[in-house]
Design a protein around this motif. Structure first.
Motif, PDB file in Angstrom:
ATOM      1  N   GLN A  55      41.648 143.446  69.232  1.00  0.00           N
ATOM      2  CA  GLN A  55      40.833 143.641  68.033  1.00  0.00           C
ATOM      3  C   GLN A  55      39.411 144.096  68.356  1.00  0.00           C
ATOM      4  O   GLN A  55      38.636 144.412  67.450  1.00  0.00           O
ATOM      5  CB  GLN A  55      40.793 142.348  67.215  1.00  0.00           C
ATOM      6  N   ASP A  75      39.512 147.876  60.814  1.00  0.00           N
ATOM      7  CA  ASP A  75      39.492 146.419  60.890  1.00  0.00           C
ATOM      8  C   ASP A  75      39.125 145.899  62.278  1.00  0.00           C
ATOM      9  O   ASP A  75      38.982 144.680  62.466  1.00  0.00           O
ATOM     10  CB  ASP A  75      40.851 145.848  60.488  1.00  0.00           C
ATOM     11  N   LYS A  76      38.990 146.821  63.242  1.00  0.00           N
ATOM     12  CA  LYS A  76      38.654 146.400  64.604  1.00  0.00           C
ATOM     13  C   LYS A  76      37.147 146.487  64.840  1.00  0.00           C
ATOM     14  O   LYS A  76      36.429 147.222  64.155  1.00  0.00           O
ATOM     15  CB  LYS A  76      39.395 147.267  65.624  1.00  0.00           C
TER      16      LYS A  76
END
Length: 305
Positions: A55, A75-76
């Protein structure tokens, strides 16, 4: 004093401990490539980052590359290893300037090279890489194309797709732009057995004298697979070095000593280590609206490609 191998070992330890993915563009130095999870061209790296489980991602490259990773993996958490590593070509136009150019060509499809800032991608129709540009432009329904920001790549595409009406603006990569046809002729004189492999970001006069024209990855693949044993490399000089490591039985020469990208060379192993430790680098943050709009032209590239 820390040895290079000790710094690499510490980077790998922290990377694994924190579950971080490290990306390194092919123009990075060899010591950085050795500690990366993935190496290659900018778009390849972005796709690989999107497909990893980690992530947190660190990009060893330049800003537009880290932005592309963020666009494909919103989203990372994405970091640029050296906050000052930019790209003159990617910074050639801003959104407002492109909007003014578009007014001059209202019925043109705007095709942007991947080497552009996220903000600029928000007002473009289709994104391309150096390896996909010809094929994608050929597939665009509109005959009229405004190709930005690299006029050299645009010229190369125009010659391959003469059925299209392609307009460009003046500009491109200053490193590739600096190489001259005289340097190609001199390199051939020095290394008469060498094949000249150049990037389409070079000026047309240089491209016309080459034995092979292709993206960084394509150049490397061609050299590795070729049964020839000597090559003159017309892109960032680190590629000649990387190829020499990978193909010790072949000889590689840099076409010009001008082929050195200072922005790519800003990043060091210590920068990567500091970034991992939260003491350096820069987190790439893009507004959701920018990510969505910029993603549109990349999605169109995938659709046509």
């Amino acid at each position: 004093m820390l040895r290079l191998s000790e710094i690499q070992k510490e980077i790998l330890r922290i990377k694994n401990e924190k579950d971080v993915c490290i990306l390194a563009h092919s123009y990075q130095t060899h010591d950085i490539l050795e500690i990366a999870d993935f190496t290659g061209d900018s778009y390849q790296l972005s796709v690989q980052a999107a497909n990893t489980s980690q992530q947190t991602v660190i990009m060893c490259g330049v800003r537009f590359m880290a932005e592309t990773v963020k666009i494909l993996s919103p989203d990372k958490t994405v970091y640029l290893a050296h906050q000052a590593a930019g790209c003159p070509m990617a910074e050639l136009l801003n959104r407002q300037a492109l909007m003014e150019v578009k007014k001059q060509y209202p019925d043109y499809t705007v095709v942007c090279y991947i080497n552009t800032a996220a903000e600029l991608k928000t007002v473009c129709d289709v994104c391309v890489t150096s390896s996909s540009a010809v094929d994608i432009v050929r597939k665009i329904e509109n005959k009229n194309i405004l190709f930005i920001p690299d006029s050299n790549l645009g010229d190369f595409v125009a010659k391959q797709v003469p059925e299209k009406n392609i307009k460009t603006i003046s500009g491109g990569c200053p490193i590739h732009f600096a190489v001259t046809a005289d340097e190609v002729r001199e390199a051939r004189r020095q290394y008469p057995e060498g094949l000249v492999l150049v990037h389409p970001e070079c000026v047309p006069e240089v491209v016309e004298l080459a034995d092979f024209i292709g993206s960084t990855s394509a150049i490397m693949e061609f050299a590795k697979k070729s049964d020839k044993r000597e090559f003159i490399i017309g892109t960032e000089m680190s590629i000649a070095q990387h190829l020499q490591y990978q193909c010790p039985n072949k000889r590689f020469h840099c076409l010009s000593k001008k082929l050195l990208c200072p922005d790519m060379k800003l990043t060091t192993l210590i920068d990567v280590l500091n970034c991992l430790n939260g003491e350096g680098g820069e987190e790439i943050k893009l507004d959701a609206e920018v990510i969505t709009a910029a993603r549109g032209c990349i999605d169109k590239m995938l659709e046509l490609g």
